[in-house]
Design a protein around this motif. Structure first.
Motif, short mmCIF file in Angstrom:
data_model
loop_
_atom_site.label_atom_id
_atom_site.label_comp_id
_atom_site.label_asym_id
_atom_site.label_seq_id
_atom_site.Cartn_x
_atom_site.Cartn_y
_atom_site.Cartn_z
N SER A 136 -10.51 4.87 4.70
CA SER A 136 -11.83 4.01 5.74
C SER A 136 -11.45 3.14 4.44
O SER A 136 -11.00 1.83 4.70
N GLY A 137 -11.17 3.42 3.13
CA GLY A 137 -11.26 2.98 2.47
C GLY A 137 -10.48 2.22 1.88
O GLY A 137 -9.90 1.06 1.13
N LEU A 138 -9.35 2.43 2.07
CA LEU A 138 -7.77 2.07 2.36
C LEU A 138 -6.68 0.74 2.84
O LEU A 138 -5.80 0.42 2.16
N LEU A 139 -7.49 0.30 3.99
CA LEU A 139 -7.13 -0.17 4.86
C LEU A 139 -6.98 -1.07 4.09
O LEU A 139 -5.47 -2.28 4.42
N THR A 140 -7.77 -1.77 3.35
CA THR A 140 -7.49 -3.06 2.86
C THR A 140 -6.84 -3.89 1.80
O THR A 140 -6.22 -4.75 1.54
N ALA A 141 -6.11 -2.12 1.02
CA ALA A 141 -5.31 -2.05 -0.14
C ALA A 141 -4.10 -1.76 0.63
O ALA A 141 -3.45 -0.81 -0.69
N ALA A 142 -3.90 -0.91 1.81
CA ALA A 142 -2.12 -0.30 1.69
C ALA A 142 -1.12 -0.83 1.84
O ALA A 142 -0.57 -0.29 0.68
N PHE A 143 -1.30 -1.82 1.11
CA PHE A 143 -0.71 -2.47 0.87
C PHE A 143 0.29 -2.79 -0.69
O PHE A 143 1.36 -3.36 -1.42
N ALA A 144 -1.42 -2.04 -1.79
CA ALA A 144 -1.04 -2.63 -3.53
C ALA A 144 0.33 -1.07 -3.70
O ALA A 144 -0.35 -0.94 -2.89
N ARG A 145 0.52 -1.53 -4.54
CA ARG A 145 1.04 -1.06 -5.26
C ARG A 145 0.14 0.39 -6.38
O ARG A 145 -0.58 0.68 -5.88
N PHE A 146 0.57 1.11 -5.84
CA PHE A 146 1.18 2.87 -6.75
C PHE A 146 -0.87 3.41 -5.42
O PHE A 146 -2.05 3.58 -6.19
N THR A 147 -0.60 2.53 -4.00
CA THR A 147 -2.01 2.97 -3.60
C THR A 147 -2.04 4.14 -2.92
O THR A 147 -0.70 4.51 -1.79
#
Length: 447
Positions: free
Chosen positions: A385-396
Motif C-alpha cells: 500500500s505504501g509503495l504505489l506512489t513510488a513504484a517507479f522510483a529507483r531502488f524501490t
C-alpha cells in the motif's frame, strides 16, 4: 567600447534620467512657447484697444489724435499716406501692402523711429476704416516682448541642467532603494553552499516582484534540496547493491583458490562467481540506461512493431524462464516503437511479477483512438500500500527486498518508466482486476 553601464542599477538610472530629461525638455519648450504667446497676446490686445479708439477718431474726422500717437499712420485705399505720427520716419506699410489689407492684419518688422531711437522691432496692426476703405496702421514697440522672451530662455537654459541632475539623482536613489533587497538576495545566495542545503534566502515583505523572486528562489532551493537528497539516496542504494555481489564474487574466487585439487568445488565456485559477475553486468547496464534517460539521451530505434505478436512471443519465452502461466490477448495493432526496448519492458514486468510470487501473468494489448495500451497483470499479492506512489522510483522494493534471497536491484520498474517515457508515453501502477494482483499499464501514443 561599452556605452551602457555594466550594472542594472546604472542602466535603469540612465534610462530614467534620459526619459526624465526628454520630458523636462518638452515641458520647458511648451512653457516657453506658451509664455511667448501670452506676451504677444497681451501686446495685441493693447493694439486692438488703441486701434479702436483711433478708428473712431478718424471716422469723426479728428486726425490730431492720430498725429500725437506714438506709432500710427493712415493710408488711402490706393496706398497713399494721408497722415501719421510725427515720431515715425518713412512709411510703416508699402503701397502694395496697403492694397492687400483685408480685415485685421498683424505683422512684426523693424521700423525707423525718430528722436534718436533708430530702427526698432515694432508690432503692427492694420485694418480698414469704413465706410471709405482707408487703412489705419497702429504699432507698438516689440522690444519688451523680445527682452522678456530672451530672459525667459536664459532662465530656462540655466535651470535645465540642475533640474536634470536632480532628476538623475532622484532616479538613482529610487533604483538603489528598490534594488537593495536584490543585493541582499545576491549576497545571501553566494554564501549558500552544498553543505547548507536547508538554508534559505531572506524573503522581502509584501507581494511585489522582489518578494515573489525571493519566494521563487526559495522554492527552487527546496526542489534542489529534494533532488540532491534523491541523488544521495541513489548513490547509497547503488553502493549497497554493488557491495553484495562484489563481496560474493570475491568470496567465491577466494574459495576457488583455496579448494586445491577439488575440481568440482572449483567449478562450483567459478560458476557462482560468473553468476555474480552477470548480476553486476546487468546492474551496470540498468544504471547506465537510467542515467541516459535522466540526461535525455536514451536512444529508441523506431520501427513498425506488431505489439500483439511481440507480446505473445516474449510472454511465452518469459513464462518458460520463470515457470509462470502466461496469457496474451488484445487487438492486433502495429505501433512505431523500439522492439528491443519493449521486450525489455515486458521482461522487467514479468520478472517483477515472478519475484512477488505470482503464478499467472496476463498481457493485454488494446488499440485506442489516441493511445495504444500495453497492460501486464498478475495474481500475486500486488504492490504494498505504501509503495504505489513510488513504484517507479529507483531502488524501490518491498521491506524484505534487501535480503539475500531477493532478486533484482529495484530498478526494473524505473527502467519501464524510462523506456515508456522515451516513447513519449505514460505508465501507471495499481492493484486489482483482472487477476487481483499488481497491474502495470503503459500507454504509447498512436503517432
Amino acid at each position: 567600447m561599452r556605452l551602457l553601464p555594466g550594472t542594472l542599477r546604472g542602466r535603469v538610472t540612465l534610462v530614467a534620467a534620459v526619459g526624465a530629461t526628454g520630458v523636462l525638455v518638452i515641458c520647458l519648450i511648451v512653457l516657453f512657447v506658451t509664455l511667448n504667446q501670452q506676451l504677444w497676446s497681451a501686446l495685441d490686445a493693447g493694439l486692438r484697444s488703441r486701434a479702436g479708439d483711433l478708428s473712431a477718431s478718424v471716422r469723426a474726422g479728428d486726425l490730431a489724435e492720430l498725429s500725437g500717437d506714438p506709432i500710427a499712420q493712415l493710408y488711402a485705399p490706393d496706398g497713399r499716406l494721408l497722415s501719421g505720427s510725427v515720431s515715425v520716419r518713412g512709411r510703416l506699410l508699402a503701397p502694395s501692402e496697403v492694397r492687400q489689407v483685408r480685415g485685421t492684419v498683424l505683422t512684426t518688422r523693424s521700423v525707423t523711429l525718430g528722436s534718436g531711437v533708430g530702427r526698432a522691432p515694432v508690432r503692427l496692426m492694420s485694418q480698414r476704416v469704413m465706410p471709405d476703405g482707408r487703412v489705419l496702421t497702429v504699432g507698438v514697440s516689440a522690444e519688451p516682448v523680445h527682452a522678456a522672451r530672451d530672459r525667459l530662455a536664459l532662465v530656462l537654459f540655466v535651470a535645465a541642467p540642475p533640474l536634470i541632475g536632480l532628476l538623475a539623482l532622484a532616479a538613482w536613489t529610487v533604483v538603489r532603494t528598490a534594488l537593495r533587497p536584490v543585493a541582499a538576495l545576491t549576497r545571501e545566495a553566494s554564501e549558500i553552499s552544498s553543505l547548507e542545503a536547508e538554508r534559505r534566502l531572506p524573503e522581502a515583505p509584501g507581494d511585489d516582484e522582489i518578494a515573489r523572486l525571493a519566494r521563487t528562489l526559495n522554492d527552487m532551493l527546496a526542489r534542489l534540496q529534494v533532488a540532491a537528497a534523491r541523488e544521495r539516496a541513489f548513490v547509497d542504494d547503488a553502493s549497497h547493491e554493488l557491495r553484495t555481489p562484489i563481496a560474493i564474487l570475491r568470496g567465491e574466487l577466494e574459495l576457488a583458490l583455496g579448494a586445491g585439487g577439488a575440481e568440482h568445488e572449483v567449478r562450483h565456485s567459478l560458476l557462482a562467481a560468473l553468476g555474480e559477475a552477470d548480476r553486476l553486468s546487468r546492474l551496470a547496464e540498468d544504471l547506465l540506461l537510467l542515467a541516459r534517460a535522466r540526461a535525455g539521451s536514451l536512444i529508441v530505434r523506431i520501427e513498425p512493431v506488431d505489439l500483439l505478436d511481440l507480446a505473445a512471443a516474449e510472454a511465452g519465452r518469459l513464462g518458460s524462464l520463470y515457470m509462470l502461466r502466461t496469457e496474451v490477448s488484445g487487438d492486433p495493432v502495429v505501433a512505431d516503437a523500439d522492439p528491443d526496448r519493449l521486450r525489455q519492458v515486458l521482461a522487467n514486468l514479468v520478472a517483477n511479477s515472478a519475484s512477488a510470487g505470482a503464478r499467472t501473468v496476463r498481457v493485454e494489448v488494446r488499440d485506442g483512438r489516441e493511445h495504444i495500451t500495453l497492460q501486464v497483470a498478475d495474481d500475486g499479492p500486488g504492490f504494498p500500500s505504501g509503495l504505489l506512489t513510488a513504484a517507479f522510483a529507483r531502488f524501490t522494493r518491498g521491506d524484505d527486498a534487501r535480503t539475500r534471497s531477493a532478486s533484482g536491484a529495484g530498478l526494473g520498474l524505473s527502467i519501464v518508466h524510462a523506456v515508456v517515457a522515451a516513447h513519449r508515453g505514460t505508465v501507471s501502477a495499481r492493484n486489482g482486476e483482472p487477476l487481483g494482483g499488481a497491474v502495470v499499464t503503459a500507454r504509447l501514443p498512436r503517432d
